[in-house]
Design an enzyme around this catalytic site. Structure first.
Site, mmCIF file in Angstrom:
data_model
loop_
_atom_site.group_PDB
_atom_site.id
_atom_site.type_symbol
_atom_site.label_atom_id
_atom_site.label_comp_id
_atom_site.label_asym_id
_atom_site.label_seq_id
_atom_site.Cartn_x
_atom_site.Cartn_y
_atom_site.Cartn_z
ATOM 1 N N LYS A 1 0.829 -1.199 0.000
ATOM 2 C CA LYS A 1 0.000 0.000 0.000
ATOM 3 C C LYS A 1 0.875 1.266 0.000
ATOM 4 O O LYS A 1 2.086 1.183 0.253
ATOM 5 C CB LYS A 1 -0.927 -0.036 1.215
ATOM 6 C CG LYS A 1 -1.987 -1.153 1.153
ATOM 7 C CD LYS A 1 -2.786 -1.228 2.455
ATOM 8 C CE LYS A 1 -3.930 -2.231 2.377
ATOM 9 N NZ LYS A 1 -4.655 -2.357 3.670
ATOM 10 N N HIS B 1 -1.954 -5.235 1.308
ATOM 11 C CA HIS B 1 -3.166 -6.009 1.033
ATOM 12 C C HIS B 1 -2.720 -7.403 0.628
ATOM 13 O O HIS B 1 -1.807 -7.545 -0.200
ATOM 14 C CB HIS B 1 -4.005 -5.414 -0.106
ATOM 15 C CG HIS B 1 -5.019 -6.415 -0.562
ATOM 16 N ND1 HIS B 1 -6.185 -6.642 0.129
ATOM 17 C CD2 HIS B 1 -4.987 -7.333 -1.566
ATOM 18 C CE1 HIS B 1 -6.849 -7.629 -0.446
ATOM 19 N NE2 HIS B 1 -6.145 -8.068 -1.480
ATOM 20 N N GLU C 1 -8.830 -11.432 -7.651
ATOM 21 C CA GLU C 1 -7.923 -10.274 -7.547
ATOM 22 C C GLU C 1 -6.761 -10.366 -8.543
ATOM 23 O O GLU C 1 -6.351 -9.355 -9.119
ATOM 24 C CB GLU C 1 -7.399 -10.151 -6.111
ATOM 25 C CG GLU C 1 -8.513 -9.736 -5.147
ATOM 26 C CD GLU C 1 -8.114 -9.755 -3.678
ATOM 27 O OE1 GLU C 1 -6.928 -10.064 -3.372
ATOM 28 O OE2 GLU C 1 -8.979 -9.460 -2.830
ATOM 29 N N THR D 1 -4.733 -7.728 10.529
ATOM 30 C CA THR D 1 -5.115 -6.411 10.008
ATOM 31 C C THR D 1 -4.632 -5.233 10.864
ATOM 32 O O THR D 1 -4.200 -4.214 10.329
ATOM 33 C CB THR D 1 -6.664 -6.343 9.924
ATOM 34 O OG1 THR D 1 -7.144 -7.533 9.294
ATOM 35 C CG2 THR D 1 -7.121 -5.120 9.158
ATOM 36 N N ASN E 1 -1.703 -0.142 7.159
ATOM 37 C CA ASN E 1 -1.115 -1.407 7.609
ATOM 38 C C ASN E 1 -0.270 -2.071 6.525
ATOM 39 O O ASN E 1 -0.086 -3.279 6.512
ATOM 40 C CB ASN E 1 -2.208 -2.347 8.130
ATOM 41 C CG ASN E 1 -3.259 -2.646 7.088
ATOM 42 O OD1 ASN E 1 -3.174 -2.168 5.953
ATOM 43 N ND2 ASN E 1 -4.238 -3.450 7.436
ATOM 44 N N TYR F 1 -12.361 -4.003 -3.552
ATOM 45 C CA TYR F 1 -12.954 -4.175 -2.218
ATOM 46 C C TYR F 1 -14.450 -4.414 -2.351
ATOM 47 O O TYR F 1 -15.149 -3.601 -2.951
ATOM 48 C CB TYR F 1 -12.677 -2.948 -1.342
ATOM 49 C CG TYR F 1 -11.241 -2.874 -0.865
ATOM 50 C CD1 TYR F 1 -10.728 -3.828 0.014
ATOM 51 C CD2 TYR F 1 -10.393 -1.862 -1.304
ATOM 52 C CE1 TYR F 1 -9.400 -3.774 0.441
ATOM 53 C CE2 TYR F 1 -9.061 -1.801 -0.866
ATOM 54 C CZ TYR F 1 -8.584 -2.762 0.006
ATOM 55 O OH TYR F 1 -7.275 -2.705 0.430
ATOM 56 N N ARG G 1 -0.731 -14.744 4.182
ATOM 57 C CA ARG G 1 -1.482 -14.109 5.286
ATOM 58 C C ARG G 1 -0.716 -14.231 6.597
ATOM 59 O O ARG G 1 -0.709 -13.311 7.408
ATOM 60 C CB ARG G 1 -2.865 -14.758 5.429
ATOM 61 C CG ARG G 1 -3.801 -14.530 4.259
ATOM 62 C CD ARG G 1 -4.310 -13.121 4.178
ATOM 63 N NE ARG G 1 -5.232 -12.762 5.221
ATOM 64 C CZ ARG G 1 -6.021 -11.681 5.193
ATOM 65 N NH1 ARG G 1 -6.003 -10.856 4.143
ATOM 66 N NH2 ARG G 1 -6.816 -11.402 6.193
ATOM 67 N N ARG H 1 3.141 -6.730 9.410
ATOM 68 C CA ARG H 1 2.348 -5.682 10.067
ATOM 69 C C ARG H 1 2.732 -5.527 11.538
ATOM 70 O O ARG H 1 2.758 -4.416 12.068
ATOM 71 C CB ARG H 1 0.856 -6.004 9.928
ATOM 72 C CG ARG H 1 0.304 -5.764 8.514
ATOM 73 C CD ARG H 1 -1.050 -6.413 8.363
ATOM 74 N NE ARG H 1 -1.791 -6.007 7.175
ATOM 75 C CZ ARG H 1 -2.904 -6.599 6.770
ATOM 76 N NH1 ARG H 1 -3.403 -7.641 7.448
ATOM 77 N NH2 ARG H 1 -3.534 -6.175 5.694
HETATM 78 O O1 CDP Z 1 -6.452 -6.479 4.886
HETATM 79 P P1 CDP Z 1 -7.202 -7.530 5.667
HETATM 80 O O2 CDP Z 1 -7.729 -8.647 4.804
HETATM 81 O O3 CDP Z 1 -6.395 -8.004 6.838
HETATM 82 O O4 CDP Z 1 -8.457 -6.788 6.313
HETATM 83 P P2 CDP Z 1 -9.935 -6.499 5.770
HETATM 84 O O5 CDP Z 1 -10.873 -6.830 6.885
HETATM 85 O O6 CDP Z 1 -10.186 -7.134 4.463
HETATM 86 O O7 CDP Z 1 -9.932 -4.913 5.629
HETATM 87 C C1 CDP Z 1 -9.352 -4.291 4.500
HETATM 88 C C2 CDP Z 1 -8.549 -3.110 4.979
HETATM 89 O O8 CDP Z 1 -9.417 -2.161 5.597
HETATM 90 C C3 CDP Z 1 -7.497 -3.398 6.049
HETATM 91 O O9 CDP Z 1 -6.281 -3.906 5.531
HETATM 92 C C4 CDP Z 1 -7.324 -2.049 6.697
HETATM 93 O O10 CDP Z 1 -6.454 -1.213 5.942
HETATM 94 C C5 CDP Z 1 -8.742 -1.468 6.618
HETATM 95 N N1 CDP Z 1 -9.526 -1.614 7.868
HETATM 96 C C6 CDP Z 1 -9.647 -0.520 8.719
HETATM 97 O O11 CDP Z 1 -9.067 0.531 8.459
HETATM 98 N N2 CDP Z 1 -10.399 -0.604 9.842
HETATM 99 C C7 CDP Z 1 -11.039 -1.738 10.161
HETATM 100 N N3 CDP Z 1 -11.777 -1.754 11.269
HETATM 101 C C8 CDP Z 1 -10.935 -2.863 9.325
HETATM 102 C C9 CDP Z 1 -10.170 -2.775 8.177
HETATM 103 MG MG MG Z 2 -9.249 -8.647 3.365
#
Ligand code: CDP
Ligand code: MG
Length: 168
Positions: free
Chosen positions: A10, A149, A160, A115, A146, A50, A109, A126
């Site tokens: 990112k 992705h 994707e 996350t 973070n 997304y 992952r 992370r």
């Molecule tokens: O990236 P990941 O799959 O771990 O998380 P996600 O649940 O798919 O969320 C996508 C992205 O949204 C995250 O990587 C964060 O940058 C953001 N996010 C956030 O800012 N606040 C949250 N409560 C959950 C996600």
């Molecule tokens: Mg995700």
């Protein structure tokens, strides 16, 4: 099973000169980079990338609550965060890559970590390199920075990779 998965560094990872460090961690885990490009994303790509569904919004809202944010409407919170996420991904160049290896989707992952950098395991990207937290970011009405992705499962990885690298 040999799998392919999508990783995107990112804008905060690029801005902080962490491209090399991040790629090294995946390579050290035995993953092979099979496609790689630096690019600027746009609204259309981000909206396809997304999911804009209540189910996804709810899962995002629940992560805010897990981080200690006082949320009552998970879907509304998630919708707001996804909209700021779509902007965050466009705030500077990103590096997109396809990684390949044995069980590459869960392995990526694991190397990436949870996350929220505040609670991501030590030894993960992370957890070691993340400086922001979900609680701080979400209470300021923005998405958490973070660094990465990474596709969450086989269905996401397939869609994707096609979306980001379909034409080359
Ligand atoms: O990236 P990941 O799959 O771990 O998380 P996600 O649940 O798919 O969320 C996508 C992205 O949204 C995250 O990587 C964060 O940058 C953001 N996010 C956030 O800012 N606040 C949250 N409560 C959950 C996600
Ligand atoms: Mg995700």
């Amino acid at each position: 099973m040999i799998q392919q998965t999508l990783v995107v560094i990112k804008p905060d990872g690029v801005e902080r000169n962490l491209i090399g460090e991040i790629i090294k961690r995946y390579e050290d885990a035995g993953l092979k980079i099979v496609k790689l490009k630096m690019m600027q994303t746009n609204d259309s790509l981000m909206k396809q990338h997304y999911p804009h569904t209540d189910e996804y919004f709810e899962s995002i809202g629940k992560k805010s609550a897990a981080a200690g944010d006082n949320i009552t409407d998970f879907i509304a919170q998630g919708r707001k965060i996804v909209s700021s996420l779509v902007e965050y991904l466009q705030s500077g160049p990103v590096v997109a890559m396809v990684l390949e290896g044995e069980e590459a989707i869960p392995l990526v992952r694991k190397v990436t970590g949870y996350t929220d950098p505040a609670t991501a395991e030590k030894g993960t990207i992370r957890g070691d390199l993340g400086e922001d937290t979900i609680l701080k970011a979400n209470s300021e009405g923005r998405a958490v920075k973070n660094l990465i992705h990474a596709s969450g499962n086989l269905e996401e990885a397939t869609a994707e990779i096609k979306l980001w690298f379909g034409l080359i």
